[in-house]
Write a protein that holds these residues in place. Sequence first.
Motif, PDB file in Angstrom:
ATOM      1  N   THR A 137      15.677   5.870 -11.055  1.00  0.00           N
ATOM      2  CA  THR A 137      15.652   7.119 -10.291  1.00  0.00           C
ATOM      3  C   THR A 137      15.645   6.837  -8.793  1.00  0.00           C
ATOM      4  O   THR A 137      15.660   7.763  -7.991  1.00  0.00           O
ATOM      5  N   SER A 138      15.622   5.565  -8.430  1.00  0.00           N
ATOM      6  CA  SER A 138      15.608   5.207  -7.009  1.00  0.00           C
ATOM      7  C   SER A 138      16.728   4.208  -6.740  1.00  0.00           C
ATOM      8  O   SER A 138      17.897   4.516  -6.890  1.00  0.00           O
ATOM      9  N   GLY A 139      16.404   2.992  -6.387  1.00  0.00           N
ATOM     10  CA  GLY A 139      17.418   2.055  -5.935  1.00  0.00           C
ATOM     11  C   GLY A 139      18.047   1.177  -6.983  1.00  0.00           C
ATOM     12  O   GLY A 139      18.817   0.266  -6.657  1.00  0.00           O
ATOM     13  N   GLY A 140      17.735   1.396  -8.266  1.00  0.00           N
ATOM     14  CA  GLY A 140      18.284   0.543  -9.307  1.00  0.00           C
ATOM     15  C   GLY A 140      17.635  -0.831  -9.324  1.00  0.00           C
ATOM     16  O   GLY A 140      16.579  -1.052  -8.744  1.00  0.00           O
ATOM     17  N   LEU A 141      18.287  -1.764  -9.991  1.00  0.00           N
ATOM     18  CA  LEU A 141      17.755  -3.125 -10.133  1.00  0.00           C
ATOM     19  C   LEU A 141      18.844  -4.152  -9.836  1.00  0.00           C
ATOM     20  O   LEU A 141      20.026  -3.915 -10.107  1.00  0.00           O
ATOM     21  N   ASP A 142      18.428  -5.290  -9.291  1.00  0.00           N
ATOM     22  CA  ASP A 142      19.342  -6.405  -9.082  1.00  0.00           C
ATOM     23  C   ASP A 142      19.311  -7.382 -10.258  1.00  0.00           C
ATOM     24  O   ASP A 142      20.319  -8.009 -10.583  1.00  0.00           O
ATOM     25  N   HIS A 175      23.967   4.090 -13.297  1.00  0.00           N
ATOM     26  CA  HIS A 175      23.432   4.043 -11.932  1.00  0.00           C
ATOM     27  C   HIS A 175      24.508   3.543 -10.976  1.00  0.00           C
ATOM     28  O   HIS A 175      25.350   2.721 -11.340  1.00  0.00           O
ATOM     29  N   SER A 176      24.462   4.032  -9.743  1.00  0.00           N
ATOM     30  CA  SER A 176      25.473   3.643  -8.758  1.00  0.00           C
ATOM     31  C   SER A 176      25.480   2.141  -8.490  1.00  0.00           C
ATOM     32  O   SER A 176      26.498   1.565  -8.103  1.00  0.00           O
ATOM     33  N   ARG A 177      24.347   1.493  -8.698  1.00  0.00           N
ATOM     34  CA  ARG A 177      24.248   0.057  -8.467  1.00  0.00           C
ATOM     35  C   ARG A 177      24.891  -0.741  -9.592  1.00  0.00           C
ATOM     36  O   ARG A 177      25.192  -1.917  -9.443  1.00  0.00           O
ATOM     37  N   GLY A 178      25.069  -0.093 -10.742  1.00  0.00           N
ATOM     38  CA  GLY A 178      25.687  -0.768 -11.878  1.00  0.00           C
ATOM     39  C   GLY A 178      24.707  -1.614 -12.671  1.00  0.00           C
ATOM     40  O   GLY A 178      23.503  -1.589 -12.449  1.00  0.00           O
ATOM     41  N   ARG A 179      25.258  -2.384 -13.591  1.00  0.00           N
ATOM     42  CA  ARG A 179      24.444  -3.202 -14.493  1.00  0.00           C
ATOM     43  C   ARG A 179      23.846  -4.377 -13.734  1.00  0.00           C
ATOM     44  O   ARG A 179      24.558  -5.131 -13.090  1.00  0.00           O
TER      45      ARG A 179
END
Length: 212
Positions: A137-142, A175-179
């Motif tokens: 719900t925020s910045g995703g994960l790396d 998510h916009s950051r992707g997998r």
Amino acid sequence: MKADNAPPAPSPGNMAALSAAKKVLRLEMKRRVAALSDAEKRRQTEAVSRRLIAHPKYQNCQRIAVFLSMSDEIQTEDIIKDVFQRGKECFIPRYKSRSNHMDMVKLASAEEIHHLPLTSWNIRQPAEDGLLEEALTSGGLDLILMPGLGFDKHGNRLGRGKGYYDTYLERCLQHSRGRPYTIALAFKEQICDQVPVTETDKQIDEVLYEVP
């Protein structure tokens, strides 16, 4: 060990046969780990932790999800301490007991772990009704560190049968950051020739374990 370019997961086909094969392999993986002494598990944990901390994906990530380990898994407490020492953001699993839903929620400090309630699996996790930041719900994960019972050279993972991580990785795709990049942490005894998979099982990018 990085996953190679394995062929797509086979069609579920005979789900009963696949389920039976997974059950047999789970028992074998549990037997192998149960045979390890506490000292040997600590030794391998230290070796795997060193490999992870030196890994470029770990060093360059900012938002990382780390599982809170059970006694038959590579222990992650020192890894979590290192995450905070490096100023990274740490997220841990929160499972909902009445469904197969899992979130990754933000941990405030390494010390906070010791104040979390115990689940029926005898692992600590944030209360289900707690208002905590959820990674997607925020910045995703790396980066996500993955637990499991067994792994093969193709990046196939044998979980405990609930599908929590497979479902979560599917949600990450929205998510916009992707997998995120995925790294499994394993005892060398958990590496096997082939993990039986269905079309819903997600491959992981890399498995870290002690190598000679």
